[in-house]
Design a protein around this motif. Structure first.
Motif, PDB file in Angstrom:
ATOM      1  N   CYS A 197       0.851  -1.175   0.000  1.00 20.80           N
ATOM      2  CA  CYS A 197       0.000   0.000   0.000  1.00 20.80           C
ATOM      3  C   CYS A 197       0.895   1.235   0.000  1.00 20.80           C
ATOM      4  O   CYS A 197       1.709   1.414   0.891  1.00 20.80           O
ATOM      5  CB  CYS A 197      -0.907  -0.005   1.234  1.00 20.80           C
ATOM      6  SG  CYS A 197      -1.937   1.445   1.376  1.00 20.80           S
ATOM      7  N   HIS A 230      -4.894  -6.699  -0.964  1.00 19.19           N
ATOM      8  CA  HIS A 230      -4.849  -6.998   0.465  1.00 19.19           C
ATOM      9  C   HIS A 230      -5.873  -8.051   0.871  1.00 19.19           C
ATOM     10  O   HIS A 230      -6.118  -8.238   2.057  1.00 19.19           O
ATOM     11  CB  HIS A 230      -5.089  -5.718   1.262  1.00 19.19           C
ATOM     12  CG  HIS A 230      -4.089  -4.641   0.987  1.00 19.19           C
ATOM     13  ND1 HIS A 230      -2.868  -4.579   1.602  1.00 19.19           N
ATOM     14  CD2 HIS A 230      -4.122  -3.593   0.126  1.00 19.19           C
ATOM     15  CE1 HIS A 230      -2.193  -3.530   1.150  1.00 19.19           C
ATOM     16  NE2 HIS A 230      -2.938  -2.916   0.256  1.00 19.19           N
ATOM     17  N   ARG A 281      -5.307 -12.394   6.647  1.00 22.48           N
ATOM     18  CA  ARG A 281      -4.015 -12.261   5.960  1.00 22.48           C
ATOM     19  C   ARG A 281      -2.914 -13.002   6.716  1.00 22.48           C
ATOM     20  O   ARG A 281      -2.021 -13.591   6.108  1.00 22.48           O
ATOM     21  CB  ARG A 281      -3.673 -10.779   5.802  1.00 22.48           C
ATOM     22  CG  ARG A 281      -4.569 -10.056   4.792  1.00 22.48           C
ATOM     23  CD  ARG A 281      -4.536  -8.551   4.977  1.00 22.48           C
ATOM     24  NE  ARG A 281      -3.211  -8.011   4.739  1.00 22.48           N
ATOM     25  CZ  ARG A 281      -2.838  -6.777   5.080  1.00 22.48           C
ATOM     26  NH1 ARG A 281      -3.704  -5.976   5.706  1.00 22.48           N
ATOM     27  NH2 ARG A 281      -1.625  -6.356   4.811  1.00 22.48           N
ATOM     28  N   ARG A 338       2.070  -3.824   6.409  1.00 24.37           N
ATOM     29  CA  ARG A 338       1.100  -3.132   5.562  1.00 24.37           C
ATOM     30  C   ARG A 338      -0.276  -3.224   6.203  1.00 24.37           C
ATOM     31  O   ARG A 338      -1.124  -4.024   5.816  1.00 24.37           O
ATOM     32  CB  ARG A 338       1.098  -3.718   4.143  1.00 24.37           C
ATOM     33  CG  ARG A 338       2.456  -3.701   3.479  1.00 24.37           C
ATOM     34  CD  ARG A 338       3.003  -2.296   3.351  1.00 24.37           C
ATOM     35  NE  ARG A 338       4.430  -2.289   2.985  1.00 24.37           N
ATOM     36  CZ  ARG A 338       5.132  -1.200   2.757  1.00 24.37           C
ATOM     37  NH1 ARG A 338       4.550  -0.027   2.860  1.00 24.37           N
ATOM     38  NH2 ARG A 338       6.409  -1.277   2.447  1.00 24.37           N
ATOM     39  N   SER A 355      -5.261  -1.076   4.654  1.00 24.05           N
ATOM     40  CA  SER A 355      -5.941  -1.841   3.603  1.00 24.05           C
ATOM     41  C   SER A 355      -7.406  -1.428   3.570  1.00 24.05           C
ATOM     42  O   SER A 355      -8.025  -1.248   4.628  1.00 24.05           O
ATOM     43  CB  SER A 355      -5.821  -3.346   3.856  1.00 24.05           C
ATOM     44  OG  SER A 355      -6.420  -3.707   5.081  1.00 24.05           O
TER      45      SER A 355
END
Length: 363
Positions: free
Chosen positions: A46, A103, A151, A215, A218
């Motif tokens: 991102c 993501h 994730r 990251r 998202s």
């Protein structure tokens, strides 16, 4: 490279217990299991620009926002309010739609988990909904938490005994990212009934951040749904219905395959059909989302299935939450009857049975 995870001094005996610690509740016993790492898939990061635009779109908006503010920058209504970001809204959502796919966890990631399954994930997130409500956190925090959990589980094989630790650590990260005054580490240790130590929560926090390459930014379904609520001209009860439908999706693993913007659009379409609002999918909504109504029907059918099964489901946190007066008791509404407004159904007013089932809403 294998990613070491914290080891509790002893296996927790009461996991996913009542968040207030006042009753024993239903215990979810976790077994010790072998833990290792699986290969990571390429992840597109991102960018800083993405983080900025997401922050802009999620800026607090006054309750009296107008549809024209979102799609007509030339409108005089509210243009003096910089938080509306009227001149940039189209670009903002174009970026969010582009980034959301980068993501998302794979829809079948659970196949690579030898010790964790979709049912366990559902129990975990159902419990986290209660924790989220207990600390009065923002909607963005819940959806970002679920994103981080998916994730992480996609990338790291996780022993069952660490599943709750993953959940509270993901909530800690999301709260730090979204909240002005996030709960502290000791709060999350408390809600696990001291199953894990402060150090274990902090080490898992690092493990999650490492797995997602730090990251955290998202896109979630929240900004997409808020925009569509305004485009759709939703009143307060209609807004509660859309949030209820969307939150039902977080505990169901099969909904992972839908992008956040797709879920938000399907929720608006279904809510319009349930409330008999015409048109159920306007040309403005189709233009704003880039999604024609036929493309949303498979998702709508799955939402209907979740709605119909909510009362008998063993996972009741979402339904109990939306049965409260602050949400207009929308979870109590009976959409199998010909009510023109779910608030009436929730209070048993004007109940006229209809042969039309909710599944007909997708037709």
């Amino acid at each position: 490279m294998a990613m070491p995870l914290p080891h509790a001094s002893s296996a927790p005996t009461a996991v996913l217990s009542d968040v207030t610690n006042t009753t024993a509740g239903q215990h979810f016993h976790l077994q010790c299991g072998q833990h290792g790492a699986i290969s990571k898939k390429p992840v597109m990061f991102c960018s800083e620009t993405g983080a900025v635009v997401e922050a802009i779109v999620r800026a607090e908006r006054p309750a009296t926002a107008f549809v024209s503010l979102l799609d007509d920058p030339s409108s005089d209504e509210g243009c003096e309010d910089p938080q509306q970001a009227a001149e940039y809204v189209a670009d903002i959502f174009a970026v969010l739609r582009k980034q959301e796919g980068y993501h998302m966890a794979e829809h079948n990631y659970m196949d690579a988990q030898p010790h964790v399954n979709a049912k366990m994930r559902g129990i975990l997130i159902d419990w986290l909904v209660d924790v989220h409500k207990k600390y009065k956190l923002k909607p963005e925090t819940l959806y970002l938490t679920v994103s981080l959990i998916d994730r992480f589980l996609e990338r790291v094989r996780t022993a069952r005994r660490f599943l709750q630790l993953v959940g509270v650590s993901a909530l800690l990260i999301a709260a730090k990212f979204e909240e002005l005054n996030p709960p502290q580490v000791h709060d999350f240790v408390y809600v696990t009934d001291n199953s894990y130590s402060r150090e274990e929560v902090m080490r898992m926090e690092v493990s999650i951040l490492t797995a997602v390459d730090f990251r955290v930014c998202s896109p979630t379904a929240v900004p997409f749904l808020e925009r569509l609520q305004r485009l759709n001209g939703c009143d307060e009860v209609h807004v509660s219905l859309t949030w209820y439908l969307l939150e039902l999706t977080v505990v169901d693993y099969k909904m992972v395959r839908y992008p956040p913007s797709h879920l938000a659009a399907a929720v608006i379409l279904l809510s319009n059909k349930l409330l008999r609002q015409k048109p159920s999918w306007s040309s403005e909504a189709a233009s704003a989302t880039g999604l024609p109504e036929p493309s949303l029907r498979p998702c709508v059918l799955e939402l209907i299935e979740l709605l119909q099964g909510a009362k008998k489901s063993s996972l009741q946190a979402v339904r109990k939450k939306y049965s409260q007066p602050m949400y207009h008791e929308i979870a109590k509404a009976d959409f199998t009857c010909e009510h023109h407004h779910p608030a009436a159904a929730a209070h048993g007013e004007d109940a006229r049975p209809s042969a039309e089932a909710p599944a007909a809403a997708a037709a």
